[in-house]
Design an enzyme around this catalytic site. Structure first.
Site, PDB file in Angstrom:
ATOM      1  N   TYR A 137       0.822  -1.209   0.000  1.00 47.99           N
ATOM      2  CA  TYR A 137       0.000   0.000   0.000  1.00 47.99           C
ATOM      3  C   TYR A 137       0.864   1.271   0.000  1.00 47.99           C
ATOM      4  CZ  TYR A 137      -4.751  -1.760   0.800  1.00 47.99           C
ATOM      5  OH  TYR A 137      -5.993  -2.333   0.670  1.00 47.99           O
ATOM      6  N   LYS A 171       2.806 -15.255   2.855  1.00 46.36           N
ATOM      7  CA  LYS A 171       3.040 -16.042   1.639  1.00 46.36           C
ATOM      8  C   LYS A 171       4.552 -16.287   1.555  1.00 46.36           C
ATOM      9  CE  LYS A 171       1.635 -17.840  -2.313  1.00 46.36           C
ATOM     10  NZ  LYS A 171       0.799 -19.069  -2.402  1.00 46.36           N
ATOM     11  N   ASP A 229      -3.236 -18.041   0.709  1.00 44.63           N
ATOM     12  CA  ASP A 229      -4.208 -18.741  -0.146  1.00 44.63           C
ATOM     13  C   ASP A 229      -4.946 -19.808   0.661  1.00 44.63           C
ATOM     14  OD1 ASP A 229      -1.776 -20.096   0.053  1.00 44.63           O
ATOM     15  OD2 ASP A 229      -1.769 -20.812  -2.014  1.00 44.63           O
ATOM     16  N   ASP A 258      -6.629  -6.780   4.098  1.00 48.09           N
ATOM     17  CA  ASP A 258      -7.723  -6.112   3.390  1.00 48.09           C
ATOM     18  C   ASP A 258      -8.634  -7.162   2.771  1.00 48.09           C
ATOM     19  OD1 ASP A 258      -9.188  -4.015   2.111  1.00 48.09           O
ATOM     20  OD2 ASP A 258      -8.111  -4.479   0.256  1.00 48.09           O
ATOM     21  N   ASP A 261     -12.576  -8.698   4.270  1.00 51.22           N
ATOM     22  CA  ASP A 261     -13.825  -8.685   3.494  1.00 51.22           C
ATOM     23  C   ASP A 261     -14.416 -10.086   3.444  1.00 51.22           C
ATOM     24  OD1 ASP A 261     -13.599  -5.950   2.818  1.00 51.22           O
ATOM     25  OD2 ASP A 261     -14.324  -6.333   0.780  1.00 51.22           O
TER      26      ASP A 261
HETATM   27  C1  IPM Z   1     -10.601  -0.953   3.716  1.00 50.49           C
HETATM   28  C2  IPM Z   1     -10.797  -0.374   2.349  1.00 50.49           C
HETATM   29  C3  IPM Z   1      -9.630   0.559   2.034  1.00 50.49           C
HETATM   30  C4  IPM Z   1      -8.368  -0.273   2.040  1.00 50.49           C
HETATM   31  C5  IPM Z   1      -9.781   1.337   0.708  1.00 50.49           C
HETATM   32  C6  IPM Z   1     -11.054   2.125   0.664  1.00 50.49           C
HETATM   33  C7  IPM Z   1      -8.595   2.226   0.452  1.00 50.49           C
HETATM   34  O1  IPM Z   1     -10.936  -1.392   1.410  1.00 50.49           O
HETATM   35  O2  IPM Z   1     -10.536  -0.180   4.690  1.00 50.49           O
HETATM   36  O3  IPM Z   1     -10.529  -2.178   3.822  1.00 50.49           O
HETATM   37  O4  IPM Z   1      -8.005  -0.887   1.027  1.00 50.49           O
HETATM   38  O5  IPM Z   1      -7.724  -0.310   3.091  1.00 50.49           O
HETATM   39 MG    MG Z   2     -11.040  -3.333   2.232  1.00 50.01          MG
END
Ligand code: IPM
Ligand code: MG
Length: 353
Positions: A138, A188, A220, A244, A248
């Site tokens: 990042y 990884k 993975d 990240d 999710d």
């Molecule tokens: C998160 C989001 C952010 C990230 C984006 C919006 C930059 O996906 O907070 O998980 O990738 O960190």
């Molecule tokens: Mg995210």
């Protein structure tokens, strides 16, 4: 307690408004709370030409904690990269040194049927993902898009220093000590040197926490295990990009990404609190969003920054109660439940408080 309130874009304003109702209740009941609003993301760009205006950063630095909604929207996607809303979010994380991102994935029993996984796979789920937030690909340099040998190439740098790994590992071990004492470090290392170092440093830190059972897993495999048998995990620690993605994924185990709060902490536990979901431009302004992730983020604020577990629990319990009472926004709605708007959900929570 001074809280910088940064609603941001899309559904950000609506969900933050519900969290502010919760703060207003706490204030009415005697807690000292000062709130000040500022722009971030696309709202920052619209107001001041910068996704993280100087005044916003100044306010955030002066505050004890930051409450953030969400950033981003299709109207900003064509802006130069430094002007895009996401950059404002990444910059505030970096500027405030919020390196430890705590993302709990918790399943409320009543929402088991809202998950796309079988109820028996997710029932009782309670995972904490500790995502490193200020390093990795990042932020690594060099990065860019340029011409090489007559064609465009895009490149980023995945990089971690041992100090960066060590400090987030300490946070993760500390959290594991207060939970089930199991920590899984995800990387990884079979392919990436960056991960090899990560793994070594985490193993070094582990010696200081003999009570915690450390395991390691390739990312993975971790992605697969999270849907195969998520309850094998207690605390997961991982780098920025893996975290990240995995957070999710983990959110869907709990029914909806609209349920998951997060805390981003510096080494003094000053923090920024935000739902893990985005700005959902498709439903913005329609009073449809689920405000619970943002409200639960306020609970995390009381737990981690304000050291007030009683208030944190009061908010958590109010959310549990509205779920038990059958209140559901569209994202978690199932047959037989009471479908409510974003603001009605906020009202239900403050009534439950
Ligand atoms: C998160 C989001 C952010 C990230 C984006 C919006 C930059 O996906 O907070 O998980 O990738 O960190
Ligand atoms: Mg995210």
């Amino acid at each position: 307690m001074k809280i910088a309130v940064l609603p941001g874009d899309g559904i950000g304003k609506e969900i933050v408004a519900q969290a502010v109702k919760v703060l207003d209740v706490l204030k009415r009941d005697g807690l000292k709370i000062e709130m000040e609003y500022a722009h971030i993301g696309g709202a920052g760009y619209d107001a001041e030409g910068d996704p993280l205006p100087e005044s916003t950063l100044k306010l955030a630095r002066a505050a004890d904690a930051v409450l953030l909604g969400a950033v981003g929207g299709p109207q900003y996607d064509t802006l130069d990269r430094p002007l895009r809303p996401e950059r404002g979010l990444l910059r505030i994380r970096k500027e405030l040194n919020l390196f430890a991102n705590l993302r709990p994935a918790l399943l409320y029993p009543e929402l088991a049927s809202a998950s796309t996984l079988k109820p028996e796979v997710v029932a009782g789920l309670d995972i904490m993902i500790v995502r490193e937030l200020t390093g990795d690909v990042y932020f690594g340099q060099p990065r860019g898009i340029e011409i090489r040998n007559g064609e465009r190439v895009g490149f980023n740098t995945m990089i971690y220093s041992e100090a960066e790994v060590r400090r987030v590992a300490h946070v993760a071990f500390g959290i594991a000590m207060k939970r089930g004492r199991k920590l899984c470090s995800v990387e990884k290392a079979n392919v990436l040197e960056c991960s090899e170092l990560w793994k070594e440093v985490v193993a070094e830190v582990a010696r200081e926490y003999p009570e915690v059972e450390l395991s390691t897993m390739y990312v993975d495999n971790a992605a697969m295990q999270l849907v195969r048998n998520p309850k094998q995990f207690d605390v997961i620690v991982t780098g920025n990009i893996f975290g990240d993605i995995l957070s999710d994924e983990a959110s869907m185990l709990s029914g909806s990404i609209g349920m998951l709060p997060s805390a981003s902490l510096d080494e003094h536990n000053k923090g920024m609190y935000e739902p893990i979901h985005g700005s959902a431009p498709d439903i913005a302004g329609k009073d449809l969003a689920n405000p619970l992730a943002t409200i639960l983020s306020v609970a995390m604020m009381y737990k981690y920054t304000f050291n007030d577990p009683v208030t944190a629990e009061r908010i958590d319990n109010a959310v549990k109660r509205v779920i038990a009472q059958g209140y559901r926004t569209g994202d978690i709605w199932t047959e037989g439940c009471r479908r409510v708007s974003c603001s009605e959900m906020g009202d239900a929570v403050i009534a439950a408080m």
